[in-house]
Design an enzyme around this catalytic site. Sequence first.
Site, PDB file in Angstrom:
ATOM      1  N   HIS A   1       1.408   1.935  -3.289  1.00  0.00           N
ATOM      2  CA  HIS A   1       0.342   2.714  -3.924  1.00  0.00           C
ATOM      3  C   HIS A   1       0.786   4.152  -4.157  1.00  0.00           C
ATOM      4  O   HIS A   1       0.300   4.818  -5.071  1.00  0.00           O
ATOM      5  CB  HIS A   1      -0.924   2.693  -3.069  1.00  0.00           C
ATOM      6  CG  HIS A   1      -1.680   1.395  -3.149  1.00  0.00           C
ATOM      7  ND1 HIS A   1      -1.436   0.446  -4.106  1.00  0.00           N
ATOM      8  CD2 HIS A   1      -2.688   0.904  -2.386  1.00  0.00           C
ATOM      9  CE1 HIS A   1      -2.252  -0.576  -3.935  1.00  0.00           C
ATOM     10  NE2 HIS A   1      -3.021  -0.330  -2.900  1.00  0.00           N
TER      11      HIS A   1
ATOM     12  N   ASP B   1       0.878  -1.177   0.000  1.00  0.00           N
ATOM     13  CA  ASP B   1       0.000   0.000   0.000  1.00  0.00           C
ATOM     14  C   ASP B   1       0.908   1.217   0.000  1.00  0.00           C
ATOM     15  O   ASP B   1       1.985   1.159  -0.569  1.00  0.00           O
ATOM     16  CB  ASP B   1      -0.944  -0.044   1.211  1.00  0.00           C
ATOM     17  CG  ASP B   1      -2.267   0.669   0.960  1.00  0.00           C
ATOM     18  OD1 ASP B   1      -2.221   1.840   0.544  1.00  0.00           O
ATOM     19  OD2 ASP B   1      -3.344   0.080   1.166  1.00  0.00           O
TER      20      ASP B   1
END
Length: 557
Positions: free
Chosen positions: A332, A298
Site C-alpha cells: 500500500h 499492505d
Amino acid sequence: MKQITGSFCRTKIALTCILISAACSAIAQQKQGLPVIQQVKFKADTTSITRFGAKGDGLFLNTQSINKAIEAVSQKGGGVVLIPSGLWLTGPIELKSNVNLHLKRDAILQFTDDFTQYKLVQGNWEGQPAWRNQSPISGVNLQNIAITGAGIIDGNGGAWRMVKKDKLTETQWKTLVASGGVVRADGKMWYPSEKTVKGSNTKNAGVIEPGKTAADYEDIKDFLRPNLVVLTGCKKVLLEGVTFQNSPAWNLHPLLCEDLTLRNLQVKNPWFAQNGDGVDVESCKNVLIEGSTFDVGDDGICIKSGRDEAGRKRGVPTENVIIRNNVVYHAHGGFVIGSEMSGGAKNIWVYNCSFIGTDIGLRFKTTRGRGGVVENIYVNNINMIDIPGEAILFDMYYAAVDPVPLAGEKREAIKTVTVPVTEATPQFRNFYIKDVVANGAEKAIFFRGLPEMNIKDIHLENVTVQSKKGVEIIEASNIFLKNVKVITNDTNPVVRVQNGTNININGLQYKNGAELLFDITGEKTKGVKITGTDVSKAQKTSAFATGVNQSVLEISK
C-alpha cells in the site's frame, strides 16, 4: 560427524561476517552523523534442534524440541540454535536472550494451521492493547537476540486470513471457496471459519476490557490473527538474511525495542493479504533497516508509535531510524509513517530505496484523534515506477481503506470542518525530501492537512514525476518546492492550492502547452510565491476561485 562439524564451521564463518559487516556499518554511520545502532554478539557455540528430537519431515510437530533447544542454549550463556536442512513444522516459538536462531539455506520453518496450538495472549494490535493469538515467533524483554541465515520462515497465513473476492481471479475464488470456510451473504468475502465471521462483525474485536479473560474471546478467536514475529521490549536485535513470508497479519512487529537491525531480508505476503504489512516499527529507538526486499499486501516499511489515547499514554516515539538500500514491490505504501503514530516519530533517515508498483510511494498518514508529532524526517535518492496512487502523499484524513479504490468502488468526498486543537490533534512538520524520481503515478504530490492543524514546513527538492495529475496542496503552510518537474497528462491544473499559506515554488517544470498552471482556491490562501519558473509555456497561468484575491499569487523571475 564430519558433515555436522563442517556445517557448524560454516555457521561460525557466517557469524563472523555479520560482526565485520556491523562494525563497518557503525563506522560509516558515525562519519555521516547518523545514529549508531548497537549490534549483537554471540558465543561461538552451535546447537542443532535435532539434538532435542526435532524431525524435518513436515509431519512431526517440533514446538517442544525447538523451544527446549532455545531454552537450553540461553541457560548456558547463549549461542546459535541451528535449524538444519528440512521442512520443520512447529507451533509458537519463544525466543530467549543471547540466542541466535539460525536457518540453513534449505530449511523451511513452517507454522502449523492447527489454531489450538496458539493460545490467546494479551498483546497489541494496531497500536492498542488487545487479545491476540500467540505469535508464531515472539520474545519479551530480551537482550542480544537474532534470527539469521538464508532459510524460510512461513506463517501459514492462508489458514487465518479473510479474502475479498475482487482481489482474486475467478479461478482462484472458486478454488478458495471449494476449500471450505464461509462466504459472506453478498458473495464478496470469504472467511476461514464461523469464528472469523463473528469477529469481523464485532466492534473493537479483541480490545482488552476490564474483567474479561481469554475465555471471553474464544468465540472470535480465529479472527484475532497473530503477527508472524513480535518482539516486545527487546534490546540488541538482529534479523538478517532470512525470508519471512505468508504471515496471518503483519510480518515483522518490533515494539518498544532498542538497537534493532534488519538486514538483507526477504519479506513477503500475497498482495491481497489484509493487514499484510512488511515491517511495522512501533515505539522503537535506534533502528537500521537495510538491503531488504518487501513484497506484501499492505504497507511495506512502516513507522508507528501507538494509537489514539493508548499511544499518547505510552508516549514513546519511534526515533533515530535509518532505512536504506531497500526495494519494495507491491504494498500500500513503499515507506510509510502512520496512521498509528500517537506517540510521535522523529529523526528518521530514508535513502537509496526503490518502490515498484506500490499503491503509494512515500506515504504519510494520520487522522483526528491520533495526536502525536511527526517531525525531522529526511528522505533522499528514491526511485519509483508504476505507482497506482500518489508518488508522495501527506494525508491527515486517513480513513482506514485501501489507498487505491477497487473497480466500481465509490467513496464519499471529505467534508471539511474545523474543530478545536487538543492533545488528539496530530501534527506533521519538518520533512526534507530530495532527489526523487517517479515514472508513472496517478498523482505526483498530494498534501491534505487539517484546517485547525496544517501540514507545516515541508521541503521538496529535485523531484521528477511522470504522472496523470500534478500537485495538490490543501491546508498546508510553509511548503517549499524547488526544482520540481511534473510531467502530467492532466494539465488542468498542474498545481492546485487550496487554503495554503506561504507556498514557495522555485524552478517548476511542466509539460509544454499545459492548459492551466496554477489553480488557487480557498479563502485562507495567501503568500503563494513562484520564482524561477517559465510560465509562458502554459496556455493559462492562473485561475482564482470566487472570493480569492489575485494578489495572493506572486510570480517573479
